[in-house]
Design a protein around this motif. Structure first.
Motif, short mmCIF file in Angstrom:
data_model
loop_
_atom_site.label_atom_id
_atom_site.label_comp_id
_atom_site.label_asym_id
_atom_site.label_seq_id
_atom_site.Cartn_x
_atom_site.Cartn_y
_atom_site.Cartn_z
N GLU B 134 -33.69 3.75 -58.84
CA GLU B 134 -35.12 3.89 -58.60
C GLU B 134 -35.82 4.69 -59.68
O GLU B 134 -35.17 5.33 -60.50
CB GLU B 134 -35.40 4.50 -57.22
N VAL B 135 -37.13 4.62 -59.69
CA VAL B 135 -37.90 5.42 -60.65
C VAL B 135 -38.92 6.27 -59.91
O VAL B 135 -39.48 5.86 -58.91
CB VAL B 135 -38.66 4.54 -61.66
N LEU B 143 -41.32 9.67 -66.76
CA LEU B 143 -40.80 8.93 -65.62
C LEU B 143 -39.36 9.34 -65.44
O LEU B 143 -38.66 9.60 -66.41
CB LEU B 143 -40.86 7.44 -65.98
N ALA B 145 -35.73 8.13 -64.16
CA ALA B 145 -34.91 7.01 -63.68
C ALA B 145 -33.70 7.59 -62.97
O ALA B 145 -33.01 8.46 -63.50
CB ALA B 145 -34.46 6.16 -64.86
N ASN B 156 -29.46 11.03 -63.58
CA ASN B 156 -30.86 10.74 -63.86
C ASN B 156 -31.18 10.93 -65.32
O ASN B 156 -30.52 11.66 -66.03
CB ASN B 156 -31.75 11.63 -62.99
N VAL B 173 -37.02 -2.51 -62.13
CA VAL B 173 -36.20 -1.79 -61.15
C VAL B 173 -35.84 -2.71 -59.99
O VAL B 173 -34.69 -2.77 -59.53
CB VAL B 173 -36.96 -0.55 -60.64
N ILE B 210 -37.38 1.05 -70.83
CA ILE B 210 -36.85 1.20 -69.48
C ILE B 210 -35.41 0.69 -69.41
O ILE B 210 -34.54 1.29 -68.80
CB ILE B 210 -37.76 0.49 -68.45
#
Lengths: 328, 328
Positions: B134-135, B143, B145, B156, B173, B210
């Motif tokens: 999840e983010v 952000l 992750a 993370n 995601v 990402i």
DNA sequence: TTTAGCAATGTCAATAGTTGAGTGCTAATT
DNA sequence: AATTAGCACTCAACTATTGACATTGCTAAA
């Protein structure tokens, strides 16, 4: 007030001793200054009277004293020009836009530790706030409680879940998210105890377990200092410890202390130098530290090396790193 | 085949030496057995011929050899009765139902390290699978992750987000969650590269960042061994190292190696003893390790102590802890 | 003010002597 | 045949002792 020549001699002794940790004699100095050794000896005797030099025994050469180093750092040392290569290495890291600040600092400290052979530390002292809380069911009777702060730290606790109702837990989580998100981390436990507990107690039967799990996760988060240390073992290779097992053990134990950096006297805005007994790690070590603040992300950088360290070089490196960080 | 008396003498020497690491002479043995020192010397000479004892110089007392220890462990040693107090301490931990298995093990190892003064390790070797990704947006351009595995580990990575579209990220995601949740952790990177990347490439423009963030988080997770070590510095206090700075440094470096336990030869179902050169840490150390398996949670327990360690005590402790774990 | 010269001091490394714990061997004893 | 007392021998560990060396402080001359 020292004469020019005295300043010069003190500087030479300190720089010589920093290369090879052996008491410096008058002869090695007079070679460099074109004055006789007797003259140098007379000047050294004066410097010893003032308290800037010491002898290890009556007929030994001189070793800089703690005050000698202090005087050197405050009056004699010029920050050393950084080499283009070192500057480039650090710049490159900070130009890489995909790196978050803390990762960039970490990489820089790795480099600095590598080129100086000292230990480098970053201590983040952000006031962080609770960002989000959530639970992830792992198996029939295991649940993972996750706590996230707004500066990106995550703490988690596994919970044994026998006889608990998942729905009740969801409600608790929802409540915590609604009521205490945004609270500074070190106030969270308190708020949990006095504001949340009474409420969940009312309409959730079996809440003890989930409550405790979060409570523990929060206190872990609060107690965990965000410190990264690079080149931890570098310091053990110093000549001053090479044959001193007890000292090595002592230093290793000190290095395991999370407060090693923060327990030293508070630093002011600049680059602060704590020589020998001024830091409470070891009389043969010096700690140089400085605070940084980049758009709200605050922290302290520190470098730990021998008392006879390359002061000029370390100060420039730290200063440059600080500027890289704050330019971000 | 050794005579009864030889067995007895070997055992006495090993146990004496384990108390005080000084070569054991014939006199201290004959006092205990009511036979003359000459007789003991004759027996010791035979034990040395067989290879169970060694001398440090021609006229020194005897020191157990590696083979001597091996023979002792396999034939002479009886697992020591545990004290009621030790048993109770461990039992209490495992009866506390709110503790997850891994936390209970951790607490137990702390106790064991404390009472033995050796280093205790738990290495979890679960095949973990990806549970969730999840983010969490932290600020305008940061952000977080988060990657969670089914055995409750969380990794993370903070991501710098300039010029990225949050909506695109959400889609990525979602995709990852849909396609690779359930995959064993060490296959995730591969799957990400060959299955996910082509797909997101198609309809998400700015996906590089990402994608990289998750890729990095996954590899961190894969590379991070789940090892906890208690009493890491205990081993440095051993008399055998008390005046040997180089050895201390060497051992500290070994202890920083994440593979310290797993790199030793594979263990079978029981309690395995790796004496001196049999472990690749140090010739003066012994590693005792054993596997456990409690309803699918697998791991290895290990205790590192001096070669002259209290074998009987450590074996019983480890055996008892293993049974506590597997009874869960 | 500087310096040459010299006696004094302490480290370091090498050498020698002493002590003590321990061994192996042998001849006498059980 | 097994045990033991006794003795010569070995080596580590400790304690001087010594000489070479680096370095100092002091003094008297430049």
């Amino acid at each position: 007030m020292l004469s020019n020549r005295q300043n010069e001699i003190l500087k030479l002794i300190i720089e010589e001793y920093s290369k090879v940790p052996v008491p410096v004699g008058s002869k090695s100095i007079c070679d460099k200054l074109n004055i006789s050794s007797a003259t140098v000896r007379a000047e050294m005797a004066k410097l010893e009277d003032i308290g800037y030099l010491e002898k290890t025994h009556v007929s030994s050469g001189r070793v800089p004293s703690e005050n000698g180093y202090k005087y050197y750092v405050n009056n004699l040392m010029k920050p050393k020009e950084m080499t283009g290569e070192d500057m480039l290495n650090l710049q490159t890291i900070f130009q890489n836009k995909s790196l978050v600040l803390s990762d960039a600092i970490e990489k820089s400290l790795e480099i600095i530790s590598e080129i100086t052979n000292y230990t480098a530390i970053n201590l983040e002292n952000n006031e962080s706030r609770l960002k989000k809380v959530e639970v992830v069911p792992l198996s029939v009777d295991n649940l993972l409680a996750i706590v996230i702060t707004d500066n990106g730290h995550v703490e988690n606790k596994k919970i044994d879940l026998k006889n608990s109702d998942l729905e009740e837990i969801r409600k608790t989580v929802e409540l915590i998210n609604k009521l205490i998100v945004g609270t500074p981390i070190n106030e969270v436990s308190e708020k949990l105890e006095y504001e949340i507990k009474p409420i969940i107690g009312q309409y959730i039967q079996n809440h003890e377990m989930i409550y405790n799990a979060f409570y523990n996760a929060f206190s872990d988060l609060k107690n965990k200092d965000d410190m990264t240390m690079k080149g931890k073992n570098k310091i053990l290779e110093l000549e001053e410890f090479s044959n001193n097992a007890d000292k090595i053990k002592k230093i290793i134990n000190k290095f395991d202390d999370e407060n090693i950096v923060s327990s030293i006297k508070e630093e002011d805005g600049g680059i602060n130098v704590y020589i020998g007994t001024e830091n409470n790690i070891d009389e043969d070590l010096t700690v140089i530290k400085t605070k940084y603040n980049a758009k709200g992300e605050e922290g302290t950088l520190a470098i730990i090396g021998p008392k006879r360290m390359d002061y000029d070089r370390v100060v420039s490196l730290l200063d440059y790193l600080k500027s890289c960080i704050e330019r971000e």
